[in-house]
Scaffold this active site. Structure first.
Site, PDB file in Angstrom:
ATOM      1  N   ARG A  30      13.350  35.471  -5.839  1.00  8.44           N
ATOM      2  CA  ARG A  30      13.192  36.795  -5.259  1.00  8.44           C
ATOM      3  C   ARG A  30      13.326  36.736  -3.755  1.00  8.44           C
ATOM      4  O   ARG A  30      13.158  35.694  -3.131  1.00  8.44           O
ATOM      5  CB  ARG A  30      11.886  37.448  -5.696  1.00  8.44           C
ATOM      6  CG  ARG A  30      10.643  36.666  -5.458  1.00  8.44           C
ATOM      7  CD  ARG A  30       9.463  37.212  -6.263  1.00  8.44           C
ATOM      8  NE  ARG A  30       9.093  38.570  -5.920  1.00  8.44           N
ATOM      9  CZ  ARG A  30       9.060  39.577  -6.795  1.00  8.44           C
ATOM     10  NH1 ARG A  30       9.372  39.397  -8.048  1.00  8.44           N
ATOM     11  NH2 ARG A  30       8.696  40.772  -6.401  1.00  8.44           N
ATOM     12  N   LYS A  65       5.163  46.049  -4.941  1.00  2.92           N
ATOM     13  CA  LYS A  65       4.795  47.465  -5.047  1.00  2.92           C
ATOM     14  C   LYS A  65       3.292  47.643  -4.979  1.00  2.92           C
ATOM     15  O   LYS A  65       2.808  48.639  -4.458  1.00  2.92           O
ATOM     16  CB  LYS A  65       5.364  48.040  -6.344  1.00  2.92           C
ATOM     17  CG  LYS A  65       6.806  48.471  -6.185  1.00  2.92           C
ATOM     18  CD  LYS A  65       7.332  49.132  -7.429  1.00  2.92           C
ATOM     19  CE  LYS A  65       7.695  48.093  -8.450  1.00  2.92           C
ATOM     20  NZ  LYS A  65       8.368  48.634  -9.621  1.00  2.92           N
ATOM     21  N   GLU A 120      10.627  49.478 -12.772  1.00  5.26           N
ATOM     22  CA  GLU A 120       9.506  50.151 -13.410  1.00  5.26           C
ATOM     23  C   GLU A 120       9.129  51.307 -12.489  1.00  5.26           C
ATOM     24  O   GLU A 120       8.936  51.100 -11.293  1.00  5.26           O
ATOM     25  CB  GLU A 120       8.321  49.187 -13.564  1.00  5.26           C
ATOM     26  CG  GLU A 120       7.165  49.844 -14.285  1.00  5.26           C
ATOM     27  CD  GLU A 120       5.941  48.927 -14.446  1.00  5.26           C
ATOM     28  OE1 GLU A 120       5.994  47.754 -14.043  1.00  5.26           O
ATOM     29  OE2 GLU A 120       4.938  49.443 -14.971  1.00  5.26           O
TER      30      GLU A 120
HETATM   31  P1  ATP Z   1       7.110  44.143  -7.340  1.00  2.37           P
HETATM   32  O1  ATP Z   1       6.697  42.729  -7.590  1.00  2.37           O
HETATM   33  O2  ATP Z   1       7.502  44.446  -5.946  1.00  2.37           O
HETATM   34  O3  ATP Z   1       6.157  45.138  -7.881  1.00  2.37           O
HETATM   35  P2  ATP Z   1       8.639  44.272  -9.665  1.00  2.37           P
HETATM   36  O4  ATP Z   1       9.406  43.082 -10.046  1.00  2.37           O
HETATM   37  O5  ATP Z   1       7.389  44.514 -10.394  1.00  2.37           O
HETATM   38  O6  ATP Z   1       8.451  44.282  -8.119  1.00  2.37           O
HETATM   39  P3  ATP Z   1      10.383  46.076 -10.936  1.00  2.37           P
HETATM   40  O7  ATP Z   1      10.483  47.542 -10.796  1.00  2.37           O
HETATM   41  O8  ATP Z   1       9.919  45.512 -12.205  1.00  2.37           O
HETATM   42  O9  ATP Z   1       9.471  45.588  -9.763  1.00  2.37           O
HETATM   43  O10 ATP Z   1      11.741  45.394 -10.485  1.00  2.37           O
HETATM   44  C1  ATP Z   1      13.018  45.831 -10.851  1.00  2.37           C
HETATM   45  C2  ATP Z   1      13.993  44.706 -10.657  1.00  2.37           C
HETATM   46  O11 ATP Z   1      14.026  44.302  -9.296  1.00  2.37           O
HETATM   47  C3  ATP Z   1      13.585  43.499 -11.471  1.00  2.37           C
HETATM   48  O12 ATP Z   1      14.739  42.954 -12.074  1.00  2.37           O
HETATM   49  C4  ATP Z   1      13.018  42.571 -10.456  1.00  2.37           C
HETATM   50  O13 ATP Z   1      13.159  41.227 -10.823  1.00  2.37           O
HETATM   51  C5  ATP Z   1      13.818  42.917  -9.197  1.00  2.37           C
HETATM   52  N1  ATP Z   1      13.059  42.594  -7.996  1.00  2.37           N
HETATM   53  C6  ATP Z   1      11.827  43.033  -7.670  1.00  2.37           C
HETATM   54  N2  ATP Z   1      11.410  42.484  -6.515  1.00  2.37           N
HETATM   55  C7  ATP Z   1      12.416  41.677  -6.084  1.00  2.37           C
HETATM   56  C8  ATP Z   1      12.595  40.828  -4.951  1.00  2.37           C
HETATM   57  N3  ATP Z   1      11.662  40.694  -4.001  1.00  2.37           N
HETATM   58  N4  ATP Z   1      13.762  40.144  -4.844  1.00  2.37           N
HETATM   59  C9  ATP Z   1      14.724  40.274  -5.766  1.00  2.37           C
HETATM   60  N5  ATP Z   1      14.618  41.052  -6.865  1.00  2.37           N
HETATM   61  C10 ATP Z   1      13.483  41.753  -7.035  1.00  2.37           C
HETATM   62 MG    MG Z   2       7.925  44.275 -12.642  1.00  8.30          MG
END
Ligand code: ATP
Ligand code: MG
Length: 558
Positions: free
Chosen positions: A261, A271, A35
């Site tokens: 994760r 983020k 995102e």
């Molecule tokens: P955050 O929780 O840090 O804001 P998010 O999941 O909201 O991260 P996205 O941009 O939606 O961020 O994530 C893009 C991809 O990266 C998704 O498939 C998500 O599951 C994966 N991802 C995000 N954080 C992690 C993590 N700590 N470990 C493994 N995969 C991750």
């Molecule tokens: Mg997300």
């Protein structure tokens, strides 16, 4: 083929492998779906390594898809930074760059389709009421009073939502599933909300936006994604993911799989938390070298290969686990030890005058660029009558175990000569300001023909030739391994996370280093030239020191 330490394929690769063997999957298609609401961090690197890695290993492809369904939080600048970071890490989406927003029209038509089937309705309840009606984990929800609206009325209201007749929050479109479901995600989830907010890509074309749940799986289906890999918090969303796929005329049938994760000690990986650190000014920006963002790690001097190696070593599982920062550092050290050229730099300079060296004289000595790589060759390093050594390498009254320079003692200057300390110069306050030494011209290159030995080898730079530099040393951003995530992040910040040293001296060959290049400063660690450097005044970031806490931990546990 990336494998876990046990030498077995991880569970995702086992699933993909079975699907390929059974013929259910012809071409493996995965996607990395960020995102654009912040910079990528090392957790995302793990997801990329998995998605791009699986695609490559099975001869398939991995798409880069921006999940841009919430214009309230997303910005075009984040799209650019994310693309940069993905490329820098070594991944190539080729022509497969997609945006969920490219599917807005199709998603709208599918929402109409659900209304037509009696499987979605427009609800007038406020967000608070929707929450109250939803019930709890132990109590069933209640049906909204608007749940029974006719098909035509729903179609009309939904069209008017799109046309902009209603204010933000006034109405939503919901799926009609089951308000008593044991899975809260199935209790008539919201599909569309009204948001009079311009979108970085679609501008003002829309004032209703699909939710993540309604956009994600359908985008997977449109792109022909076969394996939609996400983190465990989406496990409870899978029934909904499948419900949409089952109830819509989508062109393909993707499947979602969840893995745990990545968590990392001494930092935060979210983020939202990272944005808080940036916005509250605790760090200098998203690419602050103390942050676990890809941009920060890159600026710190981490090679992309070290980040990929780290991701591979942390494995793909379904269990929660916090990886040690020491492991990440170990991966950097291991790679940089092989790749980085050696240079000499003095962080805290102490002047040394070599009394018996010819005044005005200078000579070039040969220094080895990388003992791990003979092909890296040697370079000339200028030597002269006045040099700088590290202040810490001298003690006027050395304790027993201090083997470096002291009055009357002889040491080796790396690649140069044996040198003996003869006299100490001090200022009025008793602080040592310079040393007078003599050298032995017979020991050129650092060996004595008579075989006599010294207990220490010091690094040095020639005073007249050295460049002045700023050096930034880093410690973990948080003092706690597991920083406060409840709210008060600031209280756990490590006050020593950044130390700026000015007036450092580095050998002259470093003027040719490019920004982002990492070298080893002998005895001090790995350092990367910062983009803030100006011609003639370089700035270096210490990537990692030479001491390997991870290797020691491993050795102890054996
Ligand atoms: P955050 O929780 O840090 O804001 P998010 O999941 O909201 O991260 P996205 O941009 O939606 O961020 O994530 C893009 C991809 O990266 C998704 O498939 C998500 O599951 C994966 N991802 C995000 N954080 C992690 C993590 N700590 N470990 C493994 N995969 C991750
Ligand atoms: Mg997300």
């Amino acid at each position: 083929m990336s494998e876990t330490s046990e030498g077995a394929k991880d569970f995702i690769r086992q699933i993909v492998s079975q699907d390929v063997d059974s013929g259910r999957t012809r071409t493996v298609v995965t996607r990395f779906p960020p995102e654009p609401n912040g910079y990528l961090h090392i957790g995302h690197a793990k997801s990329m390594c998995l998605n791009f890695g699986v695609a490559a290993e099975f001869g398939g492809r991995c798409h880069l898809r921006f999940d841009d369904t919430n214009p309230a939080r997303e910005e075009a600048a984040f799209i650019d930074s994310i693309k940069d970071d993905v490329s820098w890490l070594g991944f190539d989406w080729g022509e497969h760059l997609y945006f969920a927003s490219d599917n807005f029209e199709q998603l709208y038509l599918w929402a109409q389709h659900l209304i037509g089937e009696g499987k979605a309705y427009v609800d007038d309840l406020s967000a608070d009421d929707i929450r109250a009606y939803r019930g709890t984990l132990t109590e069933a929800g209640r049906n909204s009073p608007h749940r029974g609206r006719s098909r035509d009325r729903n179609l009309d209201l939904f069209a008017r939502m799109r046309a902009g007749e209603f204010a933000d929050g006034e109405r939503v479109l919901r799926a009609r599933i089951d308000m008593a479901s044991g899975n809260m995600n199935m209790r008539d989830p919201v599909l569309y909300r009204i948001l009079h907010s311009p979108h970085p890509r679609t501008g003002r074309a829309w004032c209703i936006y699909p939710t993540y749940d309604f956009a994600h799986g359908q985008s997977d289906a449109i792109e022909g994604v076969t394996h939609s890999l996400c983190t465990l918090e989406f496990e409870d969303h899978r029934p909904l993911y499948d419900w949409f796929i089952d109830n819509l005329p989508v062109p393909s049938r993707p499947r979602q799989y969840e893995f745990s994760r990545l968590n990392l000690s001494h930092t935060v990986l979210s983020k939202r938390r990272l944005a808080q650190l940036v916005d509250e000014g605790h760090v200098a920006g998203w690419d602050d070298p103390r942050l676990p963002t890809i941009a920060g790690l890159r600026r710190r001097g981490y090679p992309p290969g070290a980040i990929r190696d780290f991701a591979a070593r942390t494995g793909v599982t379904k269990s929660d686990h916090v990886a040690e920062m020491a492991l990440l550092e170990h991966c950097a050290r291991e790679l940089l030890n092989k790749q980085a050229q050696r240079r000499m730099a003095v962080l805290n300079p102490l002047k040394v005058i070599i009394d018996n060296y010819p005044e005005g004289g200078t000579e070039d000595l040969d220094a080895v660029n990388n003992p791990e790589d003979a092909s890296a060759g040697t370079r000339p390093v200028p030597f002269s009558r006045e040099i700088y050594i590290e202040r810490d390498d001298f003690m006027e009254e050395p304790p027993k175990k201090f083997f470096r320079l002291a009055p009357g003692r002889e040491v080796r200057l790396r690649y140069a000569y044996f040198m003996t300390c003869r006299d100490v110069v001090k200022d009025g306050a008793g602080r040592v300001t310079a040393l007078h030494c003599t050298y032995d011209p017979e020991t050129r290159g650092g060996n004595a023909p008579d075989g006599r030995r010294v207990k220490a080898t010091l690094h040095w730079v020639s005073a007249a030739h050295a460049l002045e530099a700023e050096v930034r040393l880093y410690e973990p951003l948080f003092s706690q391994a597991n920083p406060e995530t409840g709210g008060d992040l600031a209280s756990d910040l490590n006050p020593r996370s950044l130390t700026v040293l000015e007036g450092c001296r580095v050998e002259p060959s470093l003027k040719d280093l490019g920004p982002g290049e990492t070298v080893q400063f002998e005895r001090l660690g790995y350092f990367c030239l910062d983009a803030e450097s100006r011609p003639g005044s370089p700035v270096f970031n210490r990537t990692v020191g030479l001491r390997d806490a991870w290797a020691r931990m491993q050795a102890k546990s054996k």
